[in-house]
Design an enzyme around this catalytic site. Structure first.
Site, short mmCIF file in Angstrom:
data_model
loop_
_atom_site.label_atom_id
_atom_site.label_comp_id
_atom_site.label_asym_id
_atom_site.label_seq_id
_atom_site.Cartn_x
_atom_site.Cartn_y
_atom_site.Cartn_z
CB CYS A 173 85.60 48.62 57.91
SG CYS A 173 84.63 49.62 56.77
CE LYS A 192 40.59 43.00 54.45
NZ LYS A 192 41.67 43.66 53.82
CB CYS A 197 84.12 46.54 54.49
SG CYS A 197 82.76 46.49 55.65
CG ASP A 256 46.80 39.87 50.18
OD1 ASP A 256 46.15 40.71 49.53
OD2 ASP A 256 47.59 40.16 51.09
CB CYS A 304 80.22 50.02 54.12
SG CYS A 304 82.00 49.95 54.32
CE1 TYR A 350 36.75 36.91 43.16
CE2 TYR A 350 38.82 35.84 43.71
CZ TYR A 350 38.10 36.99 43.43
OH TYR A 350 38.73 38.18 43.42
CE LYS A 366 32.51 35.79 46.84
NZ LYS A 366 33.28 35.23 45.72
CG LEU A 383 34.71 41.75 48.66
CD1 LEU A 383 35.63 40.59 49.03
CD2 LEU A 383 33.28 41.25 48.50
CG PHE A 416 54.68 19.38 28.46
CD1 PHE A 416 53.30 19.27 28.46
CD2 PHE A 416 55.26 20.63 28.30
CE1 PHE A 416 52.50 20.39 28.30
CE2 PHE A 416 54.47 21.77 28.14
CZ PHE A 416 53.09 21.64 28.14
CG ASP A 417 60.06 20.53 27.92
OD1 ASP A 417 59.03 21.23 28.12
OD2 ASP A 417 60.98 20.44 28.74
CD GLU A 449 33.91 32.07 47.03
OE1 GLU A 449 34.75 32.85 46.54
OE2 GLU A 449 32.76 31.96 46.61
CE LYS A 482 39.26 40.62 50.80
NZ LYS A 482 40.57 41.23 50.57
CB CYS A 531 81.23 50.76 57.95
SG CYS A 531 81.15 48.97 57.87
P1 AMP Z 1 39.41 44.73 49.10
O1 AMP Z 1 40.55 44.88 48.09
O2 AMP Z 1 39.89 44.60 50.50
O3 AMP Z 1 38.30 45.69 48.88
O4 AMP Z 1 38.80 43.30 48.81
C1 AMP Z 1 38.16 43.04 47.61
C2 AMP Z 1 39.03 42.16 46.78
O5 AMP Z 1 39.23 40.90 47.39
C3 AMP Z 1 38.39 41.82 45.47
O6 AMP Z 1 38.58 42.82 44.53
C4 AMP Z 1 39.14 40.57 45.09
O7 AMP Z 1 40.26 40.93 44.31
C5 AMP Z 1 39.68 40.00 46.38
N1 AMP Z 1 39.26 38.63 46.66
C6 AMP Z 1 40.11 37.64 47.04
N2 AMP Z 1 39.48 36.48 47.21
C7 AMP Z 1 38.17 36.69 46.91
C8 AMP Z 1 37.00 35.85 46.88
N3 AMP Z 1 37.05 34.55 47.22
N4 AMP Z 1 35.84 36.42 46.51
C9 AMP Z 1 35.77 37.75 46.17
N5 AMP Z 1 36.83 38.57 46.18
C10 AMP Z 1 38.02 38.07 46.55
ZN ZN Z 2 82.53 48.65 56.15
#
Ligand code: AMP
Ligand code: ZN
Length: 665
Positions: A405, A308, A426, A114, A420, A221, A284, A81, A34-35, A110, A112, A402
Site C-alpha cells: 500500500c 554431531k 492495507c 536437544d 505497516c 540417561y 559412552k 561433552l 482419569f479426570d 544413545e 543426543k 509497504c
Molecule cells: P553440549 O551442550 O554440546 O556440551 O552437550 C552436552 C549436553 O548434551 C549435556 O549437557 C546434555 O544436556 C546433552 N545430552 C543430550 N542427550 C544426551 C545423552 N544421551 N547423554 C548425555 N548427554 C546428553
Molecule cells: Zn501496507
C-alpha cells in the site's frame, strides 16, 4: 476404607495411569475417567489437608509462583561433552582411551537430545528437587515447574536406591511446539524460533500452571550417586526404566566403533521421524569401572563423546528479496532462492526474519548463499559465500514503504520487526483480519474460505468484516468458482454466525493479544461490548490475568472511530455483542465482596457447580481459610483442622442448603 486409604489408593491409581500414558505411551483409562478420579482426589485433599503430600498427582497442575529461582550447587558436577564430527575422530578417541584402560571396550550408543539439561534428586523414591545445569557447578531450583511434567515420576516403583540423582533432558516435541506457535500467530505474537529454547524458557516461567500447559517431556540417561550397585551404563538405563523413568528406547549396546557407526548412519537418516529434535549421538564407555578409571577433563568426561550430525546444508543463488505483510502489519523479508534439494524437499524460499538479520548476513541479490535445515522447521540462510560475490553487487537496502500500500513503515523502539501502520487500508492486513474473523475458533462461517475472502476484497465487494453481513447472493455468484448453490451456502453461513456467542465475537474482532482465553475473561467480566469500550486502563489491568500489554491493545483498538463504527454496524446486523440473557440470568452480584471456602462432600450440587454459583453471583472462592474468609460452606466430612481454624477465627460455617437459600437458587 478410611479417608486416608482412599486418598492413597487414588494417588496410586493416578500415578499408574500417568505412567502408562506418558512413559509407556499406552493409556489404559479414558481421559474422562482419569479426570473424574483426579477430581475426587482433589476434593478429598482439599477437605483433609492433613493428608497433604507435595508429590501427590494433584500437584502436577501447578499454581506455584516462583519470583526468583534459588541457586543450588550440584553435589556432583554436570559436565559437558566433547564433540566429534567423523569416523576418524571416533577412532582417535578409541585409541586414546584404549591406552588408559585395561580390558575389552563396549559402548552404549544413545541419541543426543536437544533440549534443556536437568538433574533430578530422589530420596526414598520421592522427587526432592529438580535443578537446571546452569554452569555445571550450580543451577536453578526449578522443582515446582518440573513437577508439572507428566513423564517425571513423583514417586518411584520397584527396587530403587535410597538416594540418587538422575540426569537427562527436558524436550518439547515438535507437535506441541507447532501447536504453541499456531496459537501465538493467531493472536499476533511472534512464533518461537525452536523447541530447545522454548523448552529451557519454559523451565524458567514464574507460574508453574503455565508450565503444566506445555507438552514438555523428560528423557533420562544417567544416574549418579554412591553405592548404587550398578555396573554398566546400559544397566543404568534398564534400571531407570524399571523405576518408572522415561528412558529413550533407541539406546543400543555395541562392541566396536564400526557398530557405533552403523548406529550413527541409521539415525542420521531416521531421526527426522522422531517426535523431538536430536542433534547427534552420544557414545559412552559401557563399563562403569572403566569410566571411573578414565575420569574427566576440566570440561567433559573422557569416557564419552558426542558425534554431531551434520546439519544438512546446500548452497544456492539468491534471486530476489520480497517482503510479506502479515495480518498485524508486520513485515517479513523473504529470500527467493534458485530451487534446490535439501533434506528431501525442494527449497525455494527462506525467511530472513527482519532488517537486522539482513544486515548481519550482509546478504545481497545475486549472492551464492548457504542454506541449512537445522533445529528449525523453516530452512535458514546461515552465510554468504563471499568468494562468489559478483563484482558489481550492492548492499541490500531495506524497504522504507509497504510493498502493498506504499505507506511509510514504522519500527518501534526495541522491536525487531517493521510494521505497516495503514491498518485500515492495507490489503493483506484487511484480508488477514477477515480471514481471522471467519475462522473456526472465531465466527466459524461455513461456506466461506480464506481464498474467497481474498477474492471478495480484491473485487471490492467487502472492505472489512462488517461488510460480510451486507453481501447478497447476486453479488457473489459471478465470482470465480462460485455456483448458485455455493453462493447460497455462503450467505446462509454468514447469517448463521449471528448466533455465535459474544466471547467468540470478541476473539473474532482480532484485537492484538486478545486470544481465545483472554476474550472469554473479558466477555465474562464486562458482559457487553459497551462496558468494555468504556473500560479504562486501570479497570482493565484489575481484571484477573489481564496485563498492561493487553490493556493497552484493547484501549488502542476501541479508540479508533473506524473500529467503533464497525462494531455499531455489527450490532445493527444482529451479531452478539453481549453475553446471552440465559447466561446473564444466572449471574447476580448478591455475593459481592464475600469470600468463600468450600470444604467437604456435597449432595445437591457438585463442588464445581458450587464454585461456579459463587462466582456467578459475584463472590470469590478461596482454597484456604484466613481472616478474610466470609463463609465456609461445609459438606460431609469437612476436615477437622479446617473446622478448628474456622472456629478460632470465628468464621461462620454454613451448609450447602444455607448457601443455596442465600442466592435463592
Ligand atoms: P553440549 O551442550 O554440546 O556440551 O552437550 C552436552 C549436553 O548434551 C549435556 O549437557 C546434555 O544436556 C546433552 N545430552 C543430550 N542427550 C544426551 C545423552 N544421551 N547423554 C548425555 N548427554 C546428553
Ligand atoms: Zn501496507
Amino acid at each position: 476404607m478410611t479417608i486416608k486409604e482412599q486418598i492413597l489408593q487414588l494417588r496410586d491409581e493416578l500415578n499408574k495411569h500417568n505412567y502408562n500414558y506418558y512413559v509407556l505411551d499406552n493409556p489404559t483409562i479414558s481421559d474422562f475417567d482419569f479426570d473424574t478420579k483426579l477430581k475426587q482426589l482433589q476434593e478429598l485433599e482439599a477437605s483433609y489437608p492433613e493428608f497433604f503430600d507435595a508429590n501427590s498427582p494433584t500437584q502436577r497442575v501447578g499454581g506455584e509462583i516462583t519470583k526468583n529461582f534459588e541457586t543450588l550447587i550440584h553435589e556432583q558436577r554436570m559436565y559437558s561433552l566433547d564433540n566429534s564430527y567423523s569416523k576418524e575422530d571416533l577412532l582417535e578417541w578409541e585409541t586414546r582411551i584404549k591406552k588408559l584402560v585395561d580390558g575389552e571396550l563396549q559402548f552404549t550408543c544413545e541419541l543426543k537430545y536437544d533440549g534443556a539439561s536437568i538433574s533430578l534428586t530422589y530420596e526414598n523414591g520421592n522427587l526432592i528437587k529438580a535443578v537446571t545445569r546452569g554452569d555445571g557447578v550450580q543451577g536453578d531450583n526449578v522443582t515446582a515447574n518440573v513437577k508439572t511434567i507428566k513423564s517425571v515420576p513423583l514417586q518411584l516403583k520397584g527396587d530403587f536406591p535410597e538416594k540418587f540423582d538422575i540426569r537427562g533432558e527436558i524436550v518439547l516435541p515438535w507437535e506441541g511446539f507447532n501447536k504453541m506457535n499456531e496459537e501465538r500467530i493467531e493472536i499476533g505474537e511472534e512464533p518461537y524460533r525452536n523447541p530447545r529454547n522454548t523448552a529451557s524458557g519454559s523451565l524458567k516461567l514464574q507460574d508453574s500452571s503455565e508450565v503444566a500447559k506445555r507438552p514438555l517431556e523428560c528423557l533420562l540417561y544417567s544416574i549418579v550417586g554412591n553405592n548404587l550397585n550398578i555396573n554398566t551404563q546400559f544397566e543404568s538405563l534398564e534400571k531407570a526404566h524399571a523405576w518408572g523413568f522415561k528412558v529413550p528406547n533407541a539406546a543400543k549396546l555395541v562392541n566396536s566403533i564400526d557398530q557405533v557407526f552403523e548406529f550413527i548412519n541409521y539415525w542420521d537418516e531416521h531421526r527426522h521421524h522422531l517426535p523431538y529434535e536430536t542433534d547427534g549421538v552420544v557414545v559412552k564407555v559401557n563399563n562403569l569401572q572403566q569410566q571411573e578409571e578414565l575420569g574427566f577433563t576440566a570440561k567433559a568426561p573422557r569416557w564419552a563423546i558426542a558425534y554431531k550430525f551434520k546439519a544438512e546444508q546446500v548452497s544456492t543463488r539468491l534471486n530476489e528479496i520480497t517482503y510479506q505483510v502479515g495480518r498485524t502489519g508486520a513485515i517479513t523479508p523473504v529470500a527467493n532462492l534458485e530451487p534446490v534439494e535439501l533434506a528431501g524437499t525442494t527449497v525455494k524460499r527462506a525467511s530472513l526474519h527482519n532488517a537486522d538479520q539482513i544486515e548481519k548476513l550482509d546478504i545481497r541479490v545475486g549472492d551464492e548463499v548457504f542454506v541449512e535445515k537445522g533445529g528449525e522447521i523453516i530452512p535458514k540462510i546461515i552465510a554468504v559465500d563471499l568468494s562468489k560475490r559478483p563484482e558489481n553487487s550492492q548492499p541490500t537496502k531495506y524497504i522504507t514503504h509497504c510493498p502493498e500500500c506504499e505507506t511509510e513503515l514504522v519500527r518501534t523502539e526495541g522491536e525487531a520487526q517493521h510494521y505497516c501502520p495503514n491498518y485500515n487500508g492495507c490489503k493483506p492486513q484487511i484480508i488477514g483480519r477477515i480471514q481471522h474473523f471467519i475462522s473456526r475458533k472465531a465466527m466459524d462461517i461455513e461456506g466461506l474460505g480464506g481464498e474467497t475472502v481474498a477474492l471478495l476484497v480484491h473485487e471490492g465487494l467487502i472492505h472489512n468484516y462488517s461488510d460480510l453481513y451486507e453481501l447478497t447472493k447476486e453479488q457473489v455468484i459471478p465470482l470465480e468458482r462460485m455456483a448458485e448453490k455455493s453462493a447460497e451456502n455462503l450467505i446462509k453461513g454468514i447469517e448463521l454466525s449471528k448466533t455465535v456467542p459474544f466471547e467468540r465475537v470478541l476473539f473474532a474482532l482480532g484485537i492484538r493479544f486478545v486470544g481465545e482465553t483472554v476474550a472469554k475473561k473479558l466477555a465474562n467480566h464486562y458482559k457487553n461490548i459497551d462496558a468494555l469500550i468504556q473500560a479504562t486502563h486501570d479497570d482493565l489491568i484489575h481484571v484477573d490475568e489481564i496485563g498492561v500489554k493487553i490493556a493497552e491493545s484493547v484501549i488502542d483498538f476501541f479508540s479508533s472511530e473506524l473500529n467503533k463504527d464497525m462494531i455499531n454496524r455489527l450490532r445493527g446486523f444482529g451479531v452478539q455483542l453481549e453475553i446471552s440473557a440465559e447466561k446473564l440470568a444466572n449471574q447476580t452480584n448478591k455475593l459481592d465482596g464475600n469470600i468463600f471456602v468450600v470444604s467437604g462432600v456435597f449432595h445437591i450440587v457438585s463442588r464445581d457447580e458450587l464454585k461456579k454459583l459463587i462466582e456467578d453471583n459475584g463472590g470469590k472462592v478461596s482454597s484456604s481459610i484466613s481472616g478474610k474468609t466470609s463463609y465456609i460452606i461445609a459438606g460431609d466430612n469437612m476436615g477437622p483442622s479446617k473446622k478448628e481454624k474456622a472456629e478460632k477465627l470465628k468464621i461462620s460455617i454454613i451448609t450447602e442448603q444455607d448457601f443455596l437459600r442465600m442466592i435463592q437458587y
